[in-house]
Write an enzyme that holds these catalytic residues in place. Structure first.
Site, PDB file in Angstrom:
ATOM      1  N   ARG A 230       0.866  -1.184   0.000  1.00 57.32           N
ATOM      2  CA  ARG A 230       0.000   0.000   0.000  1.00 57.32           C
ATOM      3  C   ARG A 230       0.902   1.233   0.000  1.00 57.32           C
ATOM      4  O   ARG A 230       1.917   1.264   0.699  1.00 57.32           O
ATOM      5  CB  ARG A 230      -0.918   0.028   1.230  1.00 57.32           C
ATOM      6  CG  ARG A 230      -2.103  -0.909   1.147  1.00 57.32           C
ATOM      7  CD  ARG A 230      -3.108  -0.527   0.053  1.00 57.32           C
ATOM      8  NE  ARG A 230      -4.235  -1.446  -0.020  1.00 57.32           N
ATOM      9  CZ  ARG A 230      -4.319  -2.503  -0.828  1.00 57.32           C
ATOM     10  NH1 ARG A 230      -3.324  -2.781  -1.658  1.00 57.32           N
ATOM     11  NH2 ARG A 230      -5.404  -3.261  -0.829  1.00 57.32           N
ATOM     12  N   HIS A 291      -0.455  -0.052  -9.698  1.00 54.83           N
ATOM     13  CA  HIS A 291      -1.179  -1.022  -8.865  1.00 54.83           C
ATOM     14  C   HIS A 291      -1.592  -2.240  -9.717  1.00 54.83           C
ATOM     15  O   HIS A 291      -2.756  -2.619  -9.764  1.00 54.83           O
ATOM     16  CB  HIS A 291      -2.406  -0.369  -8.216  1.00 54.83           C
ATOM     17  CG  HIS A 291      -2.793  -1.035  -6.922  1.00 54.83           C
ATOM     18  ND1 HIS A 291      -3.133  -0.338  -5.798  1.00 54.83           N
ATOM     19  CD2 HIS A 291      -2.878  -2.345  -6.578  1.00 54.83           C
ATOM     20  CE1 HIS A 291      -3.426  -1.176  -4.829  1.00 54.83           C
ATOM     21  NE2 HIS A 291      -3.280  -2.408  -5.280  1.00 54.83           N
TER      22      HIS A 291
END
Ligand code: NAI
Length: 342
Positions: A230, A291
């Site tokens: 993250r 991502h």
């Protein structure tokens, strides 16, 4: 059953239609993300299906509850974007705890190899018929020390791959695995001894900016940082300073602290407002992917199948194995004869 599916991308549709049709679930696909302005799109639905950059805060939860939404089905593992505690007594939350740890761990390795062997540079050069090798010197992974932070599903696959390269693996985890021969050390030792550091822990209050100014001052000169977990695990400003001061040798980032409005989107026709990201991308030793680590055929099928199973299990039995507990944040910890801590 009807589900409002937010932040839809073209690659989501085939697998969710396939598994949804098999179990009588109709997904209404919306390109927009879920937030307070879009929550009304879920009107008439039994639940919502959301991803990492949808906003599921108290205001959105209240609106979904008013609309009669019974379940929030996350089609991802991480759930830092959902105020789970606030959902208690209103809406149930399920997630997909694992879909392919291999996809993420292999992407971390792909980024590492690309970065240290300058494949990204070589690819562009040879396309332009430039066959010069100057500036492309890399280093062997064999014999290097890799520090792994977080030794869960993905961290462990990453460790196994690193061992295959003949690397020395040290690791830090707040809850070390008891059933393994992983060489656990302190966080400071990870910072001080590692040639490469890879982050595989979740984002929590405790892990936010785990790589920040203080940690960066302790790092071995030339360290390669990999983040496929993250974005906010790394203080992006501090990372940039660390790269400019030459303490950090390279960074491989699949996630970014302020990625929400940028990653997964084509913003190539716009001026980049985020100066830190623009500067990071401009660095020759920074590799950014959007991502993408989860994006394999296997993972997409597992995500859709598990999400649909979570939903049917919940509506059939009143609970799902993958329901998140607001107290411990983990279904695994709640199995003590009961389905949840609460
Ligand atoms: P996991 O839950 O199996 O493992 C996480 C590990 O982190 C556990 O061993 C846990 O004890 C440890 N941990 C918890 N708090 C910690 C702390 N304060 N310090 C150090 N370690 C701590 O999770 P998994 O499946 O391995 O996923 C790891 C992360 O990868 C997820 O949290 C998610 O954010 C990220 N992810 C990223 C994807 C991508 O496409 N880039 C896709 C899937 C997951």
């Amino acid at each position: 059953m009807k589900f409002a599916f937010f932040d839809t991308k073209s690659y989501d549709i085939p697998s969710f239609e396939k598994y949804g049709n098999e179990k009588g679930i109709e997904f209404k696909f919306f390109e927009t993300k879920l937030n307070k302005d879009t929550a009304n799109l879920a009107s008439g639905c039994d639940g919502v299906c959301v991803f990492v950059n949808d906003t599921v805060d108290a205001e959105v939860i209240d609106r979904l509850y008013e609309l009669g939404i019974k379940i929030i089905a996350l089609r991802c593992a991480g759930y830092n974007n959902v105020d789970i505690k606030y959902t208690f007594g209103k809406i149930h939350v399920v997630h997909v705890p694992a879909y392919s740890p291999y996809a993420v761990a292999e992407h971390a390795i792909a980024m590492l190899l690309t970065s240290i062997r300058r494949i990204h540079k070589a690819y562009i050069r040879t396309k332009d018929h430039n066959f010069s090798l100057s500036g492309l010197t890399g280093f062997d992974l064999h014999g290097k020390t890799v520090g792994v932070i977080g030794t869960g599903r993905i961290g462990r696959v990453f460790i196994d791959i690193c061992k295959g390269f003949g690397m020395k693996v040290i690791a830090y985890d707040k809850f070390p695995a008891k059933d393994s021969d992983i060489n656990y050390v302190t966080l400071d030792e990870i910072f001080e001894k590692s040639d490469i550091i890879s982050l595989h822990c979740p984002l929590t209050d405790e892990t936010k900016h785990i790589i920040g100014k203080e940690a960066i001052n302790k790092l071995k000169k030339g360290v390669v940082i990999i983040n496929t977990s993250r974005g906010a695990l790394i203080d992006a400003e501090a990372l940039l300073e660390g790269i400019k001061s030459r303490r950090i040798g390279a960074a491989c980032l699949d996630v970014y602290e302020e990625e929400a409005d940028i990653f997964f989107e084509d913003v190539s026709g716009h001026i980049m407002d985020d100066d830190t990201l623009a500067r990071l991308i401009s660095m020759p030793n920074v590799l950014v992917t959007s991502h993408q680590a989860f994006l394999t055929e296997e993972a997409l099928n597992n995500i859709a199948e598990t999400t649909v199973n979570n939903i049917t299990e919940f509506f059939d039995n009143g609970y799902s194995e993958n329901e998140l507990c607001y107290r411990c944040g983990k279904t695994e910890s709640c199995k003590n004869g009961r389905r949840k801590c609460f």
